[in-house]
Design an enzyme around this catalytic site. Sequence first.
Site, PDB file in Angstrom:
ATOM      1  N   ARG A 173       4.375   2.960   5.585  1.00  0.00           N
ATOM      2  CA  ARG A 173       4.561   3.507   4.241  1.00  0.00           C
ATOM      3  C   ARG A 173       5.652   4.576   4.152  1.00  0.00           C
ATOM      4  O   ARG A 173       5.606   5.448   3.296  1.00  0.00           O
ATOM      5  CB  ARG A 173       3.240   4.064   3.700  1.00  0.00           C
ATOM      6  CG  ARG A 173       2.146   3.022   3.555  1.00  0.00           C
ATOM      7  CD  ARG A 173       2.544   1.899   2.574  1.00  0.00           C
ATOM      8  NE  ARG A 173       1.475   0.928   2.454  1.00  0.00           N
ATOM      9  CZ  ARG A 173       1.357  -0.168   3.226  1.00  0.00           C
ATOM     10  NH1 ARG A 173       2.278  -0.437   4.137  1.00  0.00           N
ATOM     11  NH2 ARG A 173       0.352  -1.001   3.069  1.00  0.00           N
ATOM     12  N   SER A 222      -2.638   2.536  -4.740  1.00  0.00           N
ATOM     13  CA  SER A 222      -3.336   3.376  -3.769  1.00  0.00           C
ATOM     14  C   SER A 222      -2.825   4.810  -3.848  1.00  0.00           C
ATOM     15  O   SER A 222      -1.622   5.054  -3.777  1.00  0.00           O
ATOM     16  CB  SER A 222      -3.138   2.836  -2.356  1.00  0.00           C
ATOM     17  OG  SER A 222      -3.729   1.564  -2.213  1.00  0.00           O
ATOM     18  N   GLU A 292       0.005   8.829  -0.951  1.00  0.00           N
ATOM     19  CA  GLU A 292       0.948   7.704  -0.986  1.00  0.00           C
ATOM     20  C   GLU A 292       1.743   7.734  -2.289  1.00  0.00           C
ATOM     21  O   GLU A 292       2.908   7.395  -2.325  1.00  0.00           O
ATOM     22  CB  GLU A 292       0.198   6.375  -0.852  1.00  0.00           C
ATOM     23  CG  GLU A 292       1.108   5.165  -0.797  1.00  0.00           C
ATOM     24  CD  GLU A 292       0.405   3.898  -0.359  1.00  0.00           C
ATOM     25  OE1 GLU A 292       0.749   2.826  -0.880  1.00  0.00           O
ATOM     26  OE2 GLU A 292      -0.480   3.958   0.513  1.00  0.00           O
TER      27      GLU A 292
END
Length: 300
Positions: A173, A222, A292
């Site tokens: 990520r 998310s 995130e």
Amino acid sequence: MSSSIIDSLPIVRGVLQRNFPLSKKSWFGVGGPAEVLFIPEDIDDLVFFLRNTPENIRITILGAISNVLIRDGGIDGVVILLGDTFKKIYVEDDIIEVGAGVNCTRLATVAMDAELGGLEFLMGLPGTVGGALKMNAGCYGSEISDFLIEFEAVTTSGQIKWFTKKDIKFEYRKSGISDDLIVTRAWFKTSSQVNYSILKKVNSIIEKRKQSQPLNKRSCGSTFKNPTGKRAWELIEKAGGRGMRVGGATVSEKHCNFIINDANATASDIETLGEKIAQKVFETSGIRLEWEVIRLGRKK
């Protein structure tokens, strides 16, 4: 807003607008305005703008604003959004050239229609290719960097550069793509020979998302990254986070790593809720969750 900032910017062929309400484009539906919005006509327009903009003016590049929380005070300086010229796709054999403004779902659809495998996991991801590369977006065991060959980018000083996959460090990520770079195009390697039905895999992914995610709600996907060896949603659930609320923001009952705006939430509501969730998880597990969702702009 003082007129001095927009008056100091070069004359462009694209759109230049002051005090643009970013909440209109944000998937959360919240946030303050961009002091100035710039949508370049093409890459030449972008390069010209960057080369002739005073160095002291802050530049922020945004994609679909699908994984970004714009704070209520908005973003100072110039916000750049890539327009239609950066939303083109070309397929040649098993190589796909993609403009950075292309939505990930559209890229997955084009690959599927061309019977090219590998990019099915992008189906349903709301962000743009440029943003996906910057954060190394992924799911279902795949990451966008797995298929990257190279990409084109423009520096905030107006230089065009090219990078191969090996030039950039990609991790879970996140990527080593500098904040000084505006990704404009990318090339991906797919496969014309797969031993599965691409259509069936795409449909399976779509169904999984419908079953597990609050797709009909205003969210940015998310909220937190999965810690190593753990799942963020499980940590949040064990901490009693499911259904928590601050103002108009609440933790989804369907997927508790999703914060949703279901009652005219402010960006402050969403961020405060996220911080409270992270604190509860730390108190119950000793694990510090990492956002995130990217948070940008000034608080009111």
